[in-house]
Design an enzyme around this catalytic site. Structure first.
Site, PDB file in Angstrom:
ATOM      1  N   TYR A 151       0.859  -1.190   0.000  1.00 10.64           N
ATOM      2  CA  TYR A 151       0.000   0.000   0.000  1.00 10.64           C
ATOM      3  C   TYR A 151       0.891   1.234   0.000  1.00 10.64           C
ATOM      4  O   TYR A 151       1.880   1.296   0.728  1.00 10.64           O
ATOM      5  CB  TYR A 151      -0.897   0.012   1.245  1.00 10.64           C
ATOM      6  CG  TYR A 151      -1.759   1.255   1.359  1.00 10.64           C
ATOM      7  CD1 TYR A 151      -2.835   1.475   0.493  1.00 10.64           C
ATOM      8  CD2 TYR A 151      -1.513   2.210   2.345  1.00 10.64           C
ATOM      9  CE1 TYR A 151      -3.624   2.610   0.606  1.00 10.64           C
ATOM     10  CE2 TYR A 151      -2.303   3.349   2.464  1.00 10.64           C
ATOM     11  CZ  TYR A 151      -3.362   3.541   1.599  1.00 10.64           C
ATOM     12  OH  TYR A 151      -4.147   4.661   1.706  1.00 10.64           O
ATOM     13  N   ASP A 246       9.253   2.916  -0.166  1.00 17.49           N
ATOM     14  CA  ASP A 246       8.224   3.608   0.596  1.00 17.49           C
ATOM     15  C   ASP A 246       8.392   3.209   2.056  1.00 17.49           C
ATOM     16  O   ASP A 246       7.972   2.140   2.478  1.00 17.49           O
ATOM     17  CB  ASP A 246       6.837   3.223   0.066  1.00 17.49           C
ATOM     18  CG  ASP A 246       5.723   3.926   0.822  1.00 17.49           C
ATOM     19  OD1 ASP A 246       6.023   4.667   1.787  1.00 17.49           O
ATOM     20  OD2 ASP A 246       4.545   3.730   0.456  1.00 17.49           O
ATOM     21  N   LYS A 274       4.089   8.944   8.834  1.00 18.43           N
ATOM     22  CA  LYS A 274       3.794   8.349  10.150  1.00 18.43           C
ATOM     23  C   LYS A 274       4.727   8.839  11.277  1.00 18.43           C
ATOM     24  O   LYS A 274       4.532   9.935  11.766  1.00 18.43           O
ATOM     25  CB  LYS A 274       3.729   6.831  10.036  1.00 18.43           C
ATOM     26  CG  LYS A 274       2.633   6.415   9.014  1.00 18.43           C
ATOM     27  CD  LYS A 274       2.072   5.032   9.163  1.00 18.43           C
ATOM     28  CE  LYS A 274       0.772   4.926   8.388  1.00 18.43           C
ATOM     29  NZ  LYS A 274       0.869   4.244   7.093  1.00 18.43           N
TER      30      LYS A 274
HETATM   31  C1  LIG Z   1       0.280   4.825   5.678  1.00 18.41           C
HETATM   32  C2  LIG Z   1       1.053   4.603   4.459  1.00 18.41           C
HETATM   33  C3  LIG Z   1       0.978   5.475   3.353  1.00 18.41           C
HETATM   34  C4  LIG Z   1      -0.011   6.600   3.303  1.00 18.41           C
HETATM   35  O1  LIG Z   1       0.241   7.553   4.287  1.00 18.41           O
HETATM   36  P1  LIG Z   1      -0.944   8.560   4.698  1.00 18.41           P
HETATM   37  O2  LIG Z   1      -0.294   9.479   5.673  1.00 18.41           O
HETATM   38  O3  LIG Z   1      -2.031   7.706   5.271  1.00 18.41           O
HETATM   39  O4  LIG Z   1      -1.367   9.251   3.456  1.00 18.41           O
HETATM   40  C5  LIG Z   1       1.813   5.256   2.295  1.00 18.41           C
HETATM   41  N1  LIG Z   1       2.695   4.240   2.293  1.00 18.41           N
HETATM   42  C6  LIG Z   1       2.790   3.380   3.312  1.00 18.41           C
HETATM   43  C7  LIG Z   1       3.816   2.307   3.269  1.00 18.41           C
HETATM   44  C8  LIG Z   1       1.965   3.525   4.422  1.00 18.41           C
HETATM   45  O5  LIG Z   1       2.049   2.647   5.422  1.00 18.41           O
END
Ligand SMILES: *Cc1c(COP(=O)(O)O)cnc(C)c1O
Length: 439
Positions: A151, A246, A274
């Site tokens: 994701y 990511d 995060k």
């Molecule tokens: C949470 C998450 C996102 C999205 O971040 P948001 O602050 O919710 O937009 C993207 N990549 C990864 C790996 C994530 O865990």
């Protein structure tokens, strides 16, 4: 089926949820919060302190969701709270540079060998979206490769799932994403060198970037072999394709240098979110000086943000990351998590329950499976999520808050005490007994 433990009261939460449905689609501002995959209606949280949260009905829980990862220091961390309070009287936003941005950037860059420059944004989604644009701008190519089971937030290019076949154009996984976007995203399975090789053969000279989660942790915890990630680095380099890690979850979770350090792999671009904002909305992307020189105003890739580098958020991030940078912080987190999962694992083995607990650093995940390893999305059996539903309810009834979906991982924070974890282990054992009692 008689429950040995009574269901917690959700009178007030249920009332608030009914109200919320008048205001928000599904009653929530982010879908998973609606508790669609578990029993009951969502709990409205009133406050948190250390590893604990309290809901509107006064129920107390030990929290293993931790706001989906950002709260590695737990709730209401003294230093973070004081830093925010100290900054508040100076104003909430200026839309002009502040020293705080320099300070947070310095803290990050001086402790991270993998990036030389950084740009702050306001969410993980925004960080990833910008990183993809940067990769396309640098390579002058349009296609990207992503993996089924990773994701990356909700930007159009990434709301794409695999079609059928080894290497396919993606299919949109949300209404409203133009097919033309999905056609630029190639989706393949994780842990499959053949599929990766074929994707590069099929789309030679067209792939701008491959994006992968540092450690895939949004669709279960799909631990990848180091050799596979190293292969990924090799094949992207050979094809002039940029590799994007990511690290929105793994950044500052696996260590200050995240998954890049864990695999000993230098990605071309890294995204963060995060933890980086200490609980405030912050995202970021970083790369070498050379790659980052393509970002406006230096370069031709446009990216901007009214509230980017927000001073309150920066203050929270500085206060949080300063604590994480202390020697021994991550070792302690890992030790604590190892002890936690080992005790549960032993209990599972003694009882021969068909469930596994996977973990890395301070992330853990329960998988109701007979497999010893789960490396790709297809290995997760959707029907097994019924077991998670039961476990989730049994845990809530015992004062343990897990994320409301079996595909979500759990987090252990620095604020979880030995007592918290001992209580949680006892409750998890009881919950598992309930899950398996009629099986
Ligand atoms: C949470 C998450 C996102 C999205 O971040 P948001 O602050 O919710 O937009 C993207 N990549 C990864 C790996 C994530 O865990």
């Amino acid at each position: 089926m008689s429950n040995p433990i009574e269901d917690i009261s959700r009178v007030k939460s249920t009332e608030l949820f009914e109200q919320a449905k008048n205001y928000f689609p599904g009653g929530v501002n982010s879908p998973v919060r609606a508790f669609k995959s578990v029993y009951g209606s969502p709990l409205f949280i009133e406050r948190g302190d250390k590893a604990h949260v309290w809901d509107a009905d006064g129920n107390e829980f030990i929290d293993f969701c931790c706001s989906w990862g950002p709260l590695i220091l737990g709730h209401n961390n003294d230093q973070v709270r004081e830093a925010v309070i100290k900054q508040l009287p100076n104003g909430l936003s200026f839309g002009a540079p502040t020293q705080l941005e320099n300070k947070l950037a310095d803290l990050i860059l001086s402790n991270n060998r993998f990036i030389e420059k950084i740009r702050f944004v306001s969410s993980g989604t925004e960080a990833v979206m910008s990183a993809i644009r940067l990769a396309r701008g640098v390579t002058k190519r349009d296609k990207i490769i992503k993996f089924e089971g990773c994701y990356h937030g909700h930007s159009d290019s990434l709301l794409v799932k695999a079609g059928s076949g080894l290497v396919t154009f993606g299919e949109t996984s949300s209404a409203g994403v133009p097919k033309a976007f999905a056609d630029e995203t190639i989706v393949i399975a994780l842990d499959d060198e053949t599929a990766l090789t074929k994707a590069f053969e099929d789309f030679q000279g067209q792939v701008a970037a491959v994006i992968i989660e540092g450690v895939p942790a949004n669709n279960g915890l799909l631990l990848q072999d180091k050799s596979y990630i190293q292969f990924l680095r090799k094949i992207t380099k050979e094809n002039g394709t940029l590799l994007i890690f990511d690290e929105v979850i793994t950044g500052f979770r696996l260590g200050f240098e995240g998954a890049a350090n864990y695999y000993d792999v230098q990605p071309d671009i890294i995204t963060y979110g995060k933890i980086i904002g200490g609980g405030m909305p912050v995202g970021a992307y970083g790369a070498s000086n050379e790659i980052m020189s393509n970002i406006s105003p230096d370069g031709a890739v446009y990216q901007a943000g009214t509230l980017s580098g927000n001073p309150i958020a920066m203050a929270a991030g500085i206060a949080a990351l300063t604590q994480l940078a202390q020697p021994g912080f991550y070792e302690k987190q890992e030790e604590k998590t190892d002890a936690f999962v080992t005790e549960i694992r032993n209990f599972i083995a003694e009882n021969n329950f068909e469930v596994k607990i996977f973990s890395i650093s301070s992330i853990f995940w329960f998988a109701f499976t007979e497999l010893d390893a789960i490396k790709k999305a297809d290995d997760i059996i959707p029907a097994s999520m019924e077991n998670y539903k039961i476990m989730h309810r049994e845990l809530l009834n015992r004062g343990i808050y897990f994320g409301p979906s079996g595909y979500e991982v759990g987090f252990i924070s620095a604020a979880h005490t030995k007592e918290d974890l001992t209580k949680a282990i006892a409750s998890i054992k009881e919950a598992l007994v309930e899950v398996f009692k009629n099986k």
